[in-house]
Design an enzyme around this catalytic site. Structure first.
Site, PDB file in Angstrom:
ATOM      1  N   GLN A  31     -23.385  25.163  87.513  1.00  0.00           N
ATOM      2  CA  GLN A  31     -23.992  26.381  88.029  1.00  0.00           C
ATOM      3  C   GLN A  31     -22.992  27.541  88.038  1.00  0.00           C
ATOM      4  O   GLN A  31     -21.789  27.332  87.924  1.00  0.00           O
ATOM      5  CB  GLN A  31     -24.525  26.134  89.449  1.00  0.00           C
ATOM      6  CG  GLN A  31     -23.480  25.573  90.407  1.00  0.00           C
ATOM      7  CD  GLN A  31     -24.088  24.717  91.501  1.00  0.00           C
ATOM      8  OE1 GLN A  31     -25.237  24.903  91.899  1.00  0.00           O
ATOM      9  NE2 GLN A  31     -23.317  23.780  92.014  1.00  0.00           N
ATOM     10  N   HIS A  62     -25.866  24.793 110.356  1.00  0.00           N
ATOM     11  CA  HIS A  62     -25.247  23.468 110.369  1.00  0.00           C
ATOM     12  C   HIS A  62     -25.378  22.763 111.718  1.00  0.00           C
ATOM     13  O   HIS A  62     -25.594  21.549 111.763  1.00  0.00           O
ATOM     14  CB  HIS A  62     -23.784  23.581 109.942  1.00  0.00           C
ATOM     15  CG  HIS A  62     -23.629  24.003 108.510  1.00  0.00           C
ATOM     16  ND1 HIS A  62     -23.206  25.261 108.146  1.00  0.00           N
ATOM     17  CD2 HIS A  62     -23.898  23.349 107.352  1.00  0.00           C
ATOM     18  CE1 HIS A  62     -23.195  25.353 106.822  1.00  0.00           C
ATOM     19  NE2 HIS A  62     -23.618  24.208 106.325  1.00  0.00           N
ATOM     20  N   ASP A  86     -19.770  22.763 100.665  1.00  0.00           N
ATOM     21  CA  ASP A  86     -18.866  23.651 101.400  1.00  0.00           C
ATOM     22  C   ASP A  86     -18.164  22.941 102.548  1.00  0.00           C
ATOM     23  O   ASP A  86     -17.159  23.433 103.065  1.00  0.00           O
ATOM     24  CB  ASP A  86     -19.622  24.879 101.924  1.00  0.00           C
ATOM     25  CG  ASP A  86     -20.813  24.510 102.801  1.00  0.00           C
ATOM     26  OD1 ASP A  86     -20.614  24.008 103.915  1.00  0.00           O
ATOM     27  OD2 ASP A  86     -21.965  24.721 102.361  1.00  0.00           O
ATOM     28  N   GLU A 106     -22.178  14.948  96.473  1.00  0.00           N
ATOM     29  CA  GLU A 106     -22.222  16.320  95.960  1.00  0.00           C
ATOM     30  C   GLU A 106     -22.143  16.263  94.443  1.00  0.00           C
ATOM     31  O   GLU A 106     -21.294  15.567  93.883  1.00  0.00           O
ATOM     32  CB  GLU A 106     -21.047  17.125  96.535  1.00  0.00           C
ATOM     33  CG  GLU A 106     -20.752  18.438  95.842  1.00  0.00           C
ATOM     34  CD  GLU A 106     -21.907  19.434  95.914  1.00  0.00           C
ATOM     35  OE1 GLU A 106     -22.259  19.986  94.848  1.00  0.00           O
ATOM     36  OE2 GLU A 106     -22.456  19.650  97.013  1.00  0.00           O
ATOM     37  N   GLY A 139     -27.737  13.357  93.664  1.00  0.00           N
ATOM     38  CA  GLY A 139     -28.211  12.759  94.908  1.00  0.00           C
ATOM     39  C   GLY A 139     -29.273  11.705  94.713  1.00  0.00           C
ATOM     40  O   GLY A 139     -29.218  10.622  95.317  1.00  0.00           O
ATOM     41  N   ASP A 156     -28.708  18.826 102.390  1.00  0.00           N
ATOM     42  CA  ASP A 156     -28.183  20.194 102.464  1.00  0.00           C
ATOM     43  C   ASP A 156     -28.104  20.731 101.043  1.00  0.00           C
ATOM     44  O   ASP A 156     -27.036  20.803 100.446  1.00  0.00           O
ATOM     45  CB  ASP A 156     -26.805  20.173 103.135  1.00  0.00           C
ATOM     46  CG  ASP A 156     -26.226  21.569 103.298  1.00  0.00           C
ATOM     47  OD1 ASP A 156     -26.988  22.549 103.173  1.00  0.00           O
ATOM     48  OD2 ASP A 156     -25.003  21.681 103.539  1.00  0.00           O
ATOM     49  N   SER A 157     -29.244  21.106 100.513  1.00  0.00           N
ATOM     50  CA  SER A 157     -29.344  21.464  99.102  1.00  0.00           C
ATOM     51  C   SER A 157     -29.580  22.953  98.914  1.00  0.00           C
ATOM     52  O   SER A 157     -29.894  23.681  99.861  1.00  0.00           O
ATOM     53  CB  SER A 157     -30.498  20.695  98.456  1.00  0.00           C
ATOM     54  OG  SER A 157     -31.731  21.172  98.967  1.00  0.00           O
ATOM     55  N   ASP A 159     -32.029  25.840  96.862  1.00  0.00           N
ATOM     56  CA  ASP A 159     -33.481  25.909  96.725  1.00  0.00           C
ATOM     57  C   ASP A 159     -33.941  25.046  95.545  1.00  0.00           C
ATOM     58  O   ASP A 159     -33.130  24.673  94.694  1.00  0.00           O
ATOM     59  CB  ASP A 159     -33.915  27.363  96.527  1.00  0.00           C
ATOM     60  CG  ASP A 159     -33.769  28.183  97.808  1.00  0.00           C
ATOM     61  OD1 ASP A 159     -33.813  27.583  98.889  1.00  0.00           O
ATOM     62  OD2 ASP A 159     -33.604  29.420  97.714  1.00  0.00           O
TER      63      ASP A 159
END
Length: 286
Positions: A31, A62, A86, A106, A139, A156-157, A159
């Site tokens: 990305q 979070h 992150d 990740e 994942g 925790d992705s 969109d």
């Protein structure tokens, strides 16, 4: 004069932040990644044209994604995080002393490496914690291959576009269910409900087909413009979502965690949804 970062939130609505200092920009294996400074939000991470997290308000997102399921469950030992490169989700999970192991999956090693360098306050050393195990993988692929079981799974992705699209699919949610320990909880990020109601509606259909108890809870995160952020909740133990405030207060006190947003009262009230969301998911009450 500062540059501007313009994010197309939806047709007819853009979100604009000034880029007061451009810290890093590159195309990773998966990305486009940009990290910049903004005078109001501090350091900002954007992936593929979408703002993911900022220093100023990440604690809201979070804390709610982590403390709501962990404190509702009451005996979480093992947690799986899908995404969250992150490191802030990992940080919040590891604040719970009773947790013995966290596996974080990740897809993009570059996100972890660059966030450790440019957003160190997100992880605050969490990646060095002996309870944390980092896996670089897709994942869904990890879930379909693993024999591990988890008390809580956190998605925790980004969109549902690009690398994260499959993390909103029926096969993904089914794989999560298969990897939950008895009485476990799945929590997902489901976008800004007012502008991304189809995302909430789609997840609701999948949850209803797979889980005995499912719902959504919300929080207002300024970075995610357009209204309240929705988080999916799915479990086969209906009692967890109905925990009383006194129990939550006791567990929160025993955790010793000093929060900036989460409180037991907010925990309970977060499951009270506005009527437009209830209508969209076909529910009349929590």
């Amino acid at each position: 004069m500062a540059d501007n970062y313009r994010e197309r939130v939806c047709n007819g609505y853009d979100h604009l932040l000034t880029i007061d200092e451009r810290l890093y920009e590159a195309r990773t294996d998966h990305q486009h990644l940009l990290i910049f400074k903004n005078r109001s939000f501090g350091r900002v991470l954007a992936l593929d044209g979408v703002i993911q997290t900022t220093e100023a308000d990440e604690f809201i997102y979070h804390e709610m994604m982590v403390h709501v399921p962990v404190l509702a469950h009451g005996d979480v030992r093992r947690v799986l995080i899908i995404g969250g490169g992150d490191g802030a989700m990992l940080r919040e999970v590891l604040r719970h002393r009773t947790i013995q192991q966290v596996i974080q999956v990740e897809i993009d090693q570059s996100v972890i490496d660059l966030c450790r360098q440019y957003l160190p306050n997100h992880s605050k050393g969490a990646f060095e914690d002996s309870r944390a195990h980092i896996v670089i993988d897709d994942g869904l692929h990890f879930l379909q291959q693993t024999h591990e079981r988890f008390d809580v799974i956190l998605t925790d992705s980004t969109d549902p576009d690009g690398p994260a699209e499959k993390l909103f699919s029926r096969p993904y949610y089914a794989a999560c269910k298969a990897c939950l320990a008895p009485g476990g909880v799945l929590v997902t990020q489901n976008g800004v409900a007012f502008l991304q109601l189809d995302e909430v509606r789609s997840s609701a259909r999948h949850f209803e087909a797979l889980f005995q108890d499912w719902h959504f809870f919300t929080a207002a995160v300024p970075t995610y413009a357009g209204g309240i952020m929705a988080f999916g909740w799915a479990s086969d133990n209906p009692e967890l979502r109905q925990q009383d405030v006194k129990t939550l207060e006791q567990r929160f006190s025993q955790s010793g965690i000093a929060s900036r947003y989460y409180t037991p009262d907010i925990h309970r009230s977060a499951f009270a949804l506005p009527q437009y969301i209830l209508d969209a998911i076909g529910k009349t009450s929590p």
